[in-house]
Scaffold this active site. Structure first.
Site, PDB file in Angstrom:
ATOM      1  N   CYS A 188     -24.808   3.523 -12.995  1.00  0.00           N
ATOM      2  CA  CYS A 188     -23.721   4.742 -13.100  1.00  0.00           C
ATOM      3  C   CYS A 188     -24.352   5.871 -13.780  1.00  0.00           C
ATOM      4  O   CYS A 188     -24.737   5.938 -14.931  1.00  0.00           O
ATOM      5  CB  CYS A 188     -22.452   4.211 -13.920  1.00  0.00           C
ATOM      6  SG  CYS A 188     -21.345   5.356 -13.780  1.00  0.00           S
ATOM      7  N   CYS A 228     -16.531   1.215 -19.963  1.00  0.00           N
ATOM      8  CA  CYS A 228     -17.884   1.273 -19.540  1.00  0.00           C
ATOM      9  C   CYS A 228     -18.699  -0.281 -19.973  1.00  0.00           C
ATOM     10  O   CYS A 228     -19.647  -0.285 -19.072  1.00  0.00           O
ATOM     11  CB  CYS A 228     -18.462   2.569 -19.810  1.00  0.00           C
ATOM     12  SG  CYS A 228     -17.795   3.933 -18.935  1.00  0.00           S
ATOM     13  N   GLU A 271       0.803  -1.291   0.131  1.00  0.00           N
ATOM     14  CA  GLU A 271      -0.069   0.023   0.156  1.00  0.00           C
ATOM     15  C   GLU A 271       0.887   1.065   0.164  1.00  0.00           C
ATOM     16  O   GLU A 271       0.553   2.355  -0.611  1.00  0.00           O
ATOM     17  CB  GLU A 271      -0.964  -0.049   1.240  1.00  0.00           C
ATOM     18  CG  GLU A 271      -2.166  -0.850   1.099  1.00  0.00           C
ATOM     19  CD  GLU A 271      -3.093  -0.584   0.062  1.00  0.00           C
ATOM     20  OE1 GLU A 271      -3.343   0.619  -0.179  1.00  0.00           O
ATOM     21  OE2 GLU A 271      -3.428  -1.475  -0.785  1.00  0.00           O
ATOM     22  N   CYS A 312     -18.175  -2.721 -17.547  1.00  0.00           N
ATOM     23  CA  CYS A 312     -18.282  -2.491 -16.105  1.00  0.00           C
ATOM     24  C   CYS A 312     -19.620  -3.163 -15.438  1.00  0.00           C
ATOM     25  O   CYS A 312     -20.768  -2.855 -15.976  1.00  0.00           O
ATOM     26  CB  CYS A 312     -18.143  -0.987 -15.673  1.00  0.00           C
ATOM     27  SG  CYS A 312     -18.542  -0.458 -14.069  1.00  0.00           S
ATOM     28  N   CYS A 318     -12.764   1.246 -14.795  1.00  0.00           N
ATOM     29  CA  CYS A 318     -12.925   2.576 -14.743  1.00  0.00           C
ATOM     30  C   CYS A 318     -11.665   3.644 -14.828  1.00  0.00           C
ATOM     31  O   CYS A 318     -11.484   4.447 -13.823  1.00  0.00           O
ATOM     32  CB  CYS A 318     -13.682   2.882 -13.545  1.00  0.00           C
ATOM     33  SG  CYS A 318     -14.514   4.456 -13.354  1.00  0.00           S
TER      34      CYS A 318
END
Length: 348
Positions: free
Chosen positions: A208, A199, A37, A202, A192
């Site tokens: 959305c 899209c 991370e 997705c 995305c």
């Protein structure tokens, strides 16, 4: 769409299309998740993977990292950029040795108190390593949420940030938190995307709001772009007949903090003065090498190298404890900025 619908669709998509073979996922220990991370902050996965694997070989666990010299840590990080991340990682490991029995805290406040760990990183560690219900709001998640809910405004503003955290926490599933956190990050990274989002592929496209109004690329909102300022510096490449190079360790703060680099000067006159103090009595003239540019996140640096041969390791370098002569075979063991490494490799 309810929060359970949102999470269910993401998890179903992730089972087939998500990333399941990232090196920090097997095993998904707190140390490995934490390291990944920190490295992934402002850095893409494909860039991070080789650094992560190399870093883990050198420092396989938190105690090894804490006990390592700072120079060794910076050397392992060299080239990855944003060097304050490495310094904070090292400090946090040492703090954990002193105050947490050599382990990362497993509570939110304990993690948040460590250097270099913010709200999203703490949530990522807890959700992925412990399965706890904590949200993450990194760049990928911001993009997914602002587009899905058509949240206007500068994504870096406090008002939008507060709204995104509220949404992120409201959408958390009751279980499978490690998979969910990875799923929403993966969706932002692979579907995305900032440019050319996919899209049609997705799992959230049906609800959305920005997709429905053909405004996907309007989100997330940003501040107006500013022109990138330029700065200039001269670096003195002082070299002995033995091949030794004069290095100077940079201050902990600022660009390339804590790394070894070449002595710097603001102009040619000052650079020449530094170079000439290091040569033998014959004083061969310094040679200007081709200048080059290095771009940071907030400015572009024009670097003008000045090569000074004929130096001796007995040259007076003052009482500057940060300066040292290094032989070519020593350079790989020191933390050097990537552009300086490239410059040294190009030397005849």
């Amino acid at each position: 769409m309810t929060e359970s619908d949102f999470a269910t669709r993401l998890l179903t998509w992730h089972r087939k299309h998500g990333r399941h073979d990232l090196p920090w996922q097997h095993p998904r220990t707190p140390y490995r998740v934490w390291l990944s991370e920190i490295m992934l902050q402002q850095t893409q996965v494909q860039t991070v993977i080789p650094y992560f694997e190399n870093f883990l070989k050198r420092f396989p666990d938190l105690p090894e990292l804490a006990m390592a010299p700072a120079d060794a840590v910076m050397n392992a990080w060299a080239g990855l950029g944003y060097y304050s991340r490495a310094r904070n990682l090292h400090k946090a490991a040492q703090y954990c040795m002193a105050h947490h029995a050599g382990r990362l805290p497993d509570d939110f406040d304990g993690l948040l108190a460590l250097p270099g760990i913010g709200r999203s990183t703490a949530g990522a560690i807890l959700s992925q390593a412990h399965g706890s219900r904590h949200a993450i709001v990194d760049g990928n998640v911001k993009r997914v949420l602002t587009r899905h809910f058509a949240i206007a405004g500068d994504a870096g503003s406090s008002a939008v940030d507060k709204r995104l955290w509220q949404l992120a926490e409201s959408l958390l599933p009751k279980t499978r938190m490690a998979d969910y956190s990875q799923a929403i990050m993966d969706l932002g990274a692979t579907v995305c995307t900032s440019r050319n989002p996919k899209c049609a592929s997705c799992p959230l496209a049906g609800t959305c709001r920005s997709y429905a109004t053909d405004t996907v690329l309007n989100f997330p909102g940003r501040k107006p772009a500013k022109s990138v300022p330029e700065r200039e510096t001269y670096v003195v490449l002082a070299r002995c007949g033995t091949g030794a190079i004069l290095l100077e360790q940079r201050p902990d703060h600022g660009i390339w903090g804590g790394l070894y680099s070449l002595p710097e000067a603001e102009d040619l006159v000052a650079a020449t003065a530094i170079a000439q103090r290091l040569v033998t009595a014959k004083k061969p003239a310094p040679v200007a090498l081709p200048p080059f540019k290095h771009t940071f996140s907030h400015f572009r640096l024009n670097i003008r190298p000045l090569l000074q041969d004929g130096c001796t390791q007995k040259s007076h370098i003052g009482d500057n404890a940060r300066m040292r002569w290094a032989m070519p075979d020593e350079l790989s063991g020191l933390g050097l900025p990537a552009p300086i490494q490239k410059l040294l490799k190009r030397l005849p």
